[in-house]
Design a protein around this motif. Structure first.
Motif, PDB file in Angstrom:
ATOM      1  N   ALA A 145       0.838  -1.187   0.188  1.00 31.31           N
ATOM      2  CA  ALA A 145      -0.074   0.079  -0.070  1.00 31.31           C
ATOM      3  C   ALA A 145       0.952   1.375  -0.118  1.00 31.31           C
ATOM      4  O   ALA A 145       2.022   1.127   0.462  1.00 31.31           O
ATOM      5  CB  ALA A 145      -0.844  -0.096   1.240  1.00 31.31           C
ATOM      6  N   ASN A 153      -4.488  11.231 -12.787  1.00 27.66           N
ATOM      7  CA  ASN A 153      -5.721  10.660 -12.779  1.00 27.66           C
ATOM      8  C   ASN A 153      -5.785   9.463 -13.783  1.00 27.66           C
ATOM      9  O   ASN A 153      -6.383   8.416 -13.594  1.00 27.66           O
ATOM     10  CB  ASN A 153      -6.851  11.568 -13.493  1.00 27.66           C
ATOM     11  N   ASN A 187      -4.008   6.241 -11.855  1.00 29.53           N
ATOM     12  CA  ASN A 187      -4.792   5.578 -10.973  1.00 29.53           C
ATOM     13  C   ASN A 187      -6.368   5.781 -10.900  1.00 29.53           C
ATOM     14  O   ASN A 187      -7.258   5.973 -10.094  1.00 29.53           O
ATOM     15  CB  ASN A 187      -4.551   6.110  -9.603  1.00 29.53           C
ATOM     16  N   SER A 188      -6.851   5.849 -12.241  1.00 29.24           N
ATOM     17  CA  SER A 188      -8.253   5.822 -12.504  1.00 29.24           C
ATOM     18  C   SER A 188      -9.295   4.851 -11.708  1.00 29.24           C
ATOM     19  O   SER A 188     -10.190   5.278 -10.999  1.00 29.24           O
ATOM     20  CB  SER A 188      -8.745   5.750 -13.965  1.00 29.24           C
ATOM     21  N   GLU A 189      -8.610   3.399 -11.596  1.00 25.90           N
ATOM     22  CA  GLU A 189      -9.439   2.747 -10.727  1.00 25.90           C
ATOM     23  C   GLU A 189      -9.635   2.991  -9.236  1.00 25.90           C
ATOM     24  O   GLU A 189     -10.556   2.944  -8.769  1.00 25.90           O
ATOM     25  CB  GLU A 189      -8.665   1.417 -10.887  1.00 25.90           C
ATOM     26  N   GLN A 190      -8.333   3.655  -8.667  1.00 28.81           N
ATOM     27  CA  GLN A 190      -8.335   3.951  -7.431  1.00 28.81           C
ATOM     28  C   GLN A 190      -9.398   5.173  -7.213  1.00 28.81           C
ATOM     29  O   GLN A 190     -10.042   5.263  -6.167  1.00 28.81           O
ATOM     30  CB  GLN A 190      -7.027   4.285  -7.109  1.00 28.81           C
ATOM     31  N   ASP A 191      -9.410   5.986  -8.138  1.00 25.25           N
ATOM     32  CA  ASP A 191     -10.168   7.096  -8.154  1.00 25.25           C
ATOM     33  C   ASP A 191     -11.685   6.765  -8.116  1.00 25.25           C
ATOM     34  O   ASP A 191     -12.422   7.294  -7.226  1.00 25.25           O
ATOM     35  CB  ASP A 191     -10.056   8.072  -9.395  1.00 25.25           C
ATOM     36  N   TYR A 192     -11.995   5.609  -8.829  1.00 27.21           N
ATOM     37  CA  TYR A 192     -13.226   5.321  -8.938  1.00 27.21           C
ATOM     38  C   TYR A 192     -13.649   4.787  -7.573  1.00 27.21           C
ATOM     39  O   TYR A 192     -14.788   4.894  -7.199  1.00 27.21           O
ATOM     40  CB  TYR A 192     -13.608   4.261 -10.116  1.00 27.21           C
ATOM     41  N   GLU A 193     -12.590   3.949  -6.829  1.00 28.82           N
ATOM     42  CA  GLU A 193     -12.961   3.075  -5.677  1.00 28.82           C
ATOM     43  C   GLU A 193     -13.350   4.333  -4.720  1.00 28.82           C
ATOM     44  O   GLU A 193     -14.213   4.457  -3.841  1.00 28.82           O
ATOM     45  CB  GLU A 193     -11.884   2.545  -5.229  1.00 28.82           C
ATOM     46  N   ARG A 194     -12.675   5.530  -4.787  1.00 24.05           N
ATOM     47  CA  ARG A 194     -12.767   6.404  -3.793  1.00 24.05           C
ATOM     48  C   ARG A 194     -14.132   7.306  -4.285  1.00 24.05           C
ATOM     49  O   ARG A 194     -14.970   7.597  -3.080  1.00 24.05           O
ATOM     50  CB  ARG A 194     -11.470   7.551  -4.089  1.00 24.05           C
ATOM     51  N   SER A 202     -11.011  12.409  -3.617  1.00 25.27           N
ATOM     52  CA  SER A 202     -10.082  11.878  -4.831  1.00 25.27           C
ATOM     53  C   SER A 202      -8.918  12.903  -5.027  1.00 25.27           C
ATOM     54  O   SER A 202      -8.715  14.067  -4.832  1.00 25.27           O
ATOM     55  CB  SER A 202     -10.922  12.123  -5.794  1.00 25.27           C
ATOM     56  N   SER A 203      -7.853  12.181  -5.131  1.00 26.94           N
ATOM     57  CA  SER A 203      -6.519  12.981  -5.401  1.00 26.94           C
ATOM     58  C   SER A 203      -6.668  13.867  -6.648  1.00 26.94           C
ATOM     59  O   SER A 203      -7.430  13.553  -7.594  1.00 26.94           O
ATOM     60  CB  SER A 203      -5.342  11.785  -5.743  1.00 26.94           C
TER      61      SER A 203
END
Lengths: 320, 462
Positions: free
Chosen positions: A45, A65, A68-75, A60-61
């Motif tokens: 992590a 973008n 980390n689009s998947e991470q953004d979506y998770e957020r 979201s950061s």
């Protein structure tokens, strides 16, 4: 046997630990199968940047973008919620309810505008309940639609010179695409040879009548009036329009009549003669109406019903 | 322009030019310093007409404009009526939770209960006493009402501040407006028709087809879930406000089964245990219901404001799991495209219909005109008679056909002028007020109101 069960249980326990406390939804589609050993390489992590911001993980950061689009979506998924598209969600007919509320707000807003005199408002063919149901895709009730129609009719009474544009737009949504009341009958004209052509109908007969100024001749399907109609009453009724206005010797009548019996044909000619005569002399309308030759008699043969001998005749009563 | 000059003539009659240069100045000196209310009233004549005038030549439209002009200029005259009950204001501008006072509740008859014989004994603690000898009624204790109402307001505020969904239910006649307004204020849902039994316990069957959307913490709709949304379970409210619990037992029962808290007005004949947070008050008086419902709606509004303010600072309340997966590739674009296409189709249909409607309206006006002046046929007949005295039948026919051609031309001309009305149509209230103001200041000059676009066309026509 036992070992397989144990292994399966163990695998499930590990699998569930990878997606802990994932709530079951009604219809759940797993994007991919889960295995005990994850397919992707395990990554560490990101280092935690301890700040005083209580909500640092929910936001979201700003940058990177694309990577980390998947991470953004998770957020994003942590921040979103599902809400009804309309405040009328729990009525089960949200579109209808929203429409109704909009129309009633229009009515409240414009209820003090002057109205057209009763009977002078434009006639409108509103959408039927079935059409509205198909359009909105909702099980709208008859009563509910009747209430909406009464609102529409009231809005339609607003004086034409002051009708607001938004009301006009709203009314337009509920009008049928084809407005039969806008149809106008083509006026009968007199051609170069001085003929006026008109069509008359009665029962199942229809007559095409030409009238020209002349000395009182009358031809029906190539035969004279007396040849064509044996009955005196029919002869009289065929030219009744001319007789009632005392113009029997001023016009020639030429007619083609089809269908029905003698009475029907005679009275179809009556109507045709009257309409053609009006083209020649429009001022005769009042006297022709008094003579009863302006109005089309819409009566047709009544259909026979089951359990009856004719349209209405009951079978004779038999004791047993 | 003839049209405007007519209106201006009316305007002159309504407001004769004052001899002193400024009427407002004199008014100020008479009443001392002008209050805010007065300033508002002086600005009022800006919006004289509630609607645009389509056909300025119409007599009724002129009368209407004149009436509103006069009303706007004379309504501030005379005495001011002290504050009094105006029913629509309770709906449009309901009291906030901090405005709840015993006086307000008393004035809105929230204390009046039912006949003592109808009472539900569980309400004993909310009852102040009995009024009347022959037909005694219970009187509800208003301090309890106020306290319970404030508590309910706090609950609604808390629920909306955490992004909860509040459902306002009032199915009695006349409650609809208050319910819709409260839902509008608190960003919740409303129900003023029959509760469909099973909407919570069997929600997927009943509400499955109703549209949902996904919003973020700022209440901005997020595309990309179009494929998943129909598969999610039907929504359930997080809090239900029921204004007439007696008729909505099924709703309250369903809420009980699903652990949904309920707030409701409890009259003396209602079982208060049906509700989680009862508000003892009169549920038969529309005024009392409007006060209570309005205060609850205002509380919801405050909660929403709090939530949105916090969201702007970046503080988001973690919502319970919604079971959504990240959108698949291109789904957002597809959703937006579907939305855009639907919107465009609607706009296109709307435009097409409007064109037809304009044509129909012109036709209607034309017919009304035609009915009005029906002397034309007489003239034609007279001419025909004159012709028939002289020339042959054929000549008469020919002339008649010529005459018809002219008539058609005339119809065209009439339609042209109608279109010119359409072009000049938007004579809005501002324009009217402006025109009248100019008339007041200077002498009457028609050419001032002729816009440069219109002028050459008019000269052509003349």
């Amino acid at each position: 046997m036992e070992s397989t069960i144990l292994r399966a249980g163990f695998r499930r326990a590990i699998t569930s630990s990878y997606s802990p406390a994932k709530r079951r939804v009604l219809i759940h589609h797993h994007p991919r199968r889960s295995y005990a050993t994850p397919a992707e390489p395990i990554r560490a992590a990101a280092p935690i940047n301890f700040t005083s911001d209580t909500n640092q993980f929910a936001r979201s950061s700003g940058g990177n973008n694309n990577s980390n689009s998947e991470q953004d979506y998770e957020r994003l998924l942590h921040r979103v919620r599902i809400v009804p598209a309309s405040p009328s969600y729990f009525t089960a007919t949200p579109r209808y309810t929203d429409d109704f509320l909009y129309l009633s707000s229009l009515y409240r807003k414009y209820q003090l505008l002057p109205r057209l005199a009763p009977g002078t408002e434009p006639r409108v063919a509103w959408k039927t309940l079935l059409e509205y149901r198909t359009e909105s895709g909702e099980p709208v009730r008859q009563k509910g639609y009747a209430i909406m129609l009464s609102l529409l009719k009231r809005l339609n009474k607003i004086h034409t010179a002051l009708l607001p544009v938004e009301v006009q737009r709203a009314l337009q949504r509920y009008k049928r695409r084809i407005q039969p009341y806008l149809n106008r009958a083509k006026p009968i004209e007199i051609d170069q040879l001085g003929r006026a052509r008109a069509v008359g109908r009665r029962k199942s007969s229809s007559a095409v009548v030409y009238i020209v100024e002349g000395d009182g001749e009358c031809l029906i399907n190539g035969r004279t009036l007396t040849e064509y109609f044996g009955r005196l009453h029919d002869r009289e009724s065929a030219v009744w329009a001319l007789k009632a206005t005392q113009r029997l010797d001023k016009y020639n009548v030429w007619s083609v009549v089809k269908g029905g019996g003698t009475t029907g044909q005679a009275e179809a000619i009556t109507l045709g003669v009257a309409k053609a005569l009006l083209a020649h002399e429009p001022d005769l309308k009042a006297s022709l109406r008094r003579a009863g030759v302006i109005t089309r008699d819409i009566r047709r043969v009544e259909r026979k019903k089951a359990g009856k001998l004719k349209a209405r005749k009951m079978p004779a009563w038999v004791k047993r | 322009m003839i049209i405007r000059s007519l209106l201006l003539r009316h305007g002159r009659r309504a407001l004769p030019k004052s001899t002193t240069p400024s009427g407002t100045l004199r008014r100020r000196t008479l009443t001392g310093s002008p209050s805010i209310q007065q300033q508002e009233q002086q600005q009022a004549p800006k919006n004289t007409l509630p609607s645009e005038i389509r056909d300025p030549t119409d007599r009724i439209a002129q009368d209407f404009a004149f009436f509103h002009h006069q009303k706007a200029h004379t309504q501030h005259l005379g005495t001011t009526v002290a504050s009094h009950y105006r029913p629509h204001e309770l709906v449009a501008n309901p009291p906030r939770p901090q405005d709840i006072t015993l006086e307000l509740l008393m004035a809105s008859q929230a204390h009046i209960g039912h006949a003592t014989s109808l009472w539900h004994p569980a309400n004993a603690k909310y009852i102040f006493g009995v009024r009347g000898q022959h037909d005694p009624i219970h009187i509800i204790s208003l301090d309890v009402t106020a306290a319970y109402l404030r508590r309910a307001c706090k609950i609604i505020k808390g629920v909306t501040a955490r992004g909860g969904l509040v459902l306002f239910v009032g199915t009695r006649e006349g409650q609809a407006r208050a319910v819709v307004r409260a839902a509008e204020l608190s960003g919740g849902c409303h129900l003023f028709t029959k509760w469909i039994a099973g909407s919570i316990t069997n929600g997927q069957q009943i509400l499955g087809a109703c549209a949902k959307k996904v919003v973020d913490e700022n209440d901005v709709s997020i595309p990309g879930f179009g494929d998943q949304l129909p598969l999610t379970a039907a929504l359930k409210p997080d809090l239900v406000v029921c204004l007439n619990p007696l008729e909505n037992y099924t709703l309250l029962h369903e809420c009980g089964l699903h652990n949904i808290p309920t707030v409701g007005i409890v009259d003396t004949d209602v079982n208060p245990t049906w509700l989680t947070y009862p508000i003892p008050a009169n549920d038969d008086s529309l005024r009392s219901v409007q006060v209570i419902c309005g205060a609850l709606g205002r509380a919801g509004e405050e909660g929403q404001k709090t939530r949105l303010a916090r969201a702007r600072q970046g503080i988001v309340v973690r919502m319970p799991s919604h079971g959504l997966n990240p959108p698949t590739d291109g789904q957002a674009e597809r959703d937006l495209e579907i939305e855009e296409r639907a919107r465009l189709a609607e706009v296109a249909v709307q435009e097409e219909l409007m064109i037809e409607a304009e044509a129909a309206a012109v036709e209607h006006v034309r017919q009304r005109r035609a009915v009005k002046d029906s002397e034309a046929p007489d003239a034609e007949l007279a001419e025909l008679a004159a012709l028939e005295d002289g020339g042959s039948v054929e000549a008469a026919m020919f002339d008649r056909s010529l005459k018809r051609g002219q008539d058609e031309d005339e119809y065209d001309a009439e339609e042209d002028t109608l279109q010119s009305y359409e072009r000049d149509r938007p004579l809005s209230s501002e324009e009217l007020a402006e025109a009248l103001a100019v008339d007041e200041q200077s002498g009457f000059d028609q050419d001032e109101f002729v816009s440069p676009d219109d002028a050459p066309e008019r000269s052509d026509r003349v």
